[in-house]
Enzyme design. Structure first.
Site, short mmCIF file in Angstrom:
data_model
loop_
_atom_site.label_atom_id
_atom_site.label_comp_id
_atom_site.label_asym_id
_atom_site.label_seq_id
_atom_site.Cartn_x
_atom_site.Cartn_y
_atom_site.Cartn_z
N ASP A 81 4.48 1.64 -13.00
CA ASP A 81 5.26 2.80 -13.41
C ASP A 81 5.08 3.90 -12.36
O ASP A 81 4.60 3.64 -11.26
CB ASP A 81 4.90 3.26 -14.82
N ASN A 83 2.22 -5.77 -10.45
CA ASN A 83 1.15 -5.51 -9.49
C ASN A 83 -0.17 -6.02 -10.05
O ASN A 83 -0.32 -6.18 -11.27
CB ASN A 83 1.05 -4.00 -9.23
N HIS A 103 -4.51 -5.26 -9.78
CA HIS A 103 -5.49 -4.23 -9.40
C HIS A 103 -6.89 -4.82 -9.59
O HIS A 103 -7.15 -5.49 -10.61
CB HIS A 103 -5.32 -3.00 -10.28
N MET A 143 0.80 -1.22 0.00
CA MET A 143 0.00 0.00 0.00
C MET A 143 0.84 1.27 0.00
O MET A 143 0.44 2.30 0.55
CB MET A 143 -0.95 -0.01 1.20
N ARG A 144 2.01 1.23 -0.64
CA ARG A 144 2.84 2.42 -0.79
C ARG A 144 3.16 2.62 -2.26
O ARG A 144 3.34 1.65 -3.01
CB ARG A 144 4.15 2.26 -0.02
N ILE A 145 3.24 3.88 -2.67
CA ILE A 145 3.67 4.19 -4.03
C ILE A 145 5.19 4.14 -4.06
O ILE A 145 5.87 4.81 -3.28
CB ILE A 145 3.16 5.58 -4.46
N LEU A 146 5.73 3.33 -4.96
CA LEU A 146 7.17 3.18 -5.06
C LEU A 146 7.80 4.39 -5.72
O LEU A 146 7.24 4.98 -6.65
CB LEU A 146 7.51 1.92 -5.85
N ASP A 163 -1.59 2.97 -11.01
CA ASP A 163 -2.26 1.96 -11.84
C ASP A 163 -2.27 2.36 -13.31
O ASP A 163 -3.25 2.13 -14.02
CB ASP A 163 -3.69 1.71 -11.34
N GLY A 192 3.02 6.30 -12.20
CA GLY A 192 1.65 6.72 -11.96
C GLY A 192 0.92 5.77 -11.03
O GLY A 192 1.50 4.84 -10.46
#
Length: 212
Positions: free
Chosen positions: A153, A119, A121, A104-107, A157, A155
């Protein structure tokens, strides 16, 4: 972006492909991968499981004898420093690719740049991205939704799509009932795609992902 990871030549004796899985919660997607990787023919070695916090997913990994690590954002001065720390952890493990399974973190750019990241979704991207894909699809009144496996990437999703599975929406569905049916397909899709990427290789060319 162009990434090539060719399949091994016929008759090669290369062992299972090392993969790192990142989790944040209960780890049901991780468990599906752990169960699949028990079979040597699956072709995947889960080299480590990482998390941004202590969680049940780490406990699943530990029970399976898989090394674990925690990389908390709060342990770093800022998100950029956390990105450096996580990227270093991943680089030390040298995975062929990384799987975010309920992470639950944006890389950040360094973690993303070290190796491809996969990932899932719970919607048919590019429709209904973000944290509430199931709720948003149901509220919009779609007749079908599903799950998407994609390359991550910068963004939310928005990365290249690898494969998708469709789930019909019933008239009496709630967010919870629909999500449960999507999760069944999501686990199956992730196990299938990760195994094929490891065994057959993959290439990412712009918006297109080719397996094998």
């Amino acid at each position: 972006m162009t990434t090539d990871a060719p399949a091994s030549p016929a008759g090669a004796t290369e062992g299972p492909v090392p993969v790192v899985v990142l989790v944040s919660g209960s780890g049901t997607l991780l468990q599906a991968l752990i169960d699949a990787a028990v079979d040597p023919a699956y072709g995947v070695h889960i080299a480590a499981v990482g998390a941004d916090r202590p969680c049940t997913g780490l406990e699943r990994a530990e029970r399976a004898g898989i090394p674990t690590f925690v990389c908390r954002v709060s342990d770093f001065a800022d998100r950029a420093a956390w990105d450096v720390g996580l990227a270093a952890q991943l680089a030390a493990l040298a995975p062929r690719f990384v799987v975010t399974a309920g992470f639950m973190r944006i890389l950040g750019p360094l973690a993303l740049g070290a190796q491809p990241v996969v990932n899932t979704h719970p919607a048919l991207l590019p429709s209904f991205p973000g944290a509430h894909g199931v709720r948003d699809a149901l509220a919009y009144g779609v007749k079908v939704t599903g799950t998407t496996c994609h390359i991550v990437d910068s963004g939310v999703d928005t990365g290249p799509i690898i494969e998708q599975r469709v789930v019909a929406v019933d008239d009496d569905d709630t967010e919870e009932s629909l999500h449960e049916r999507i999760k069944v397909q999501e686990r199956d899709l992730l196990v299938d795609v990760v195994g094929r990427m490891a065994r057959d290789g993959f290439a990412v060319d712009g918006r297109r992902v080719r397996l094998g």
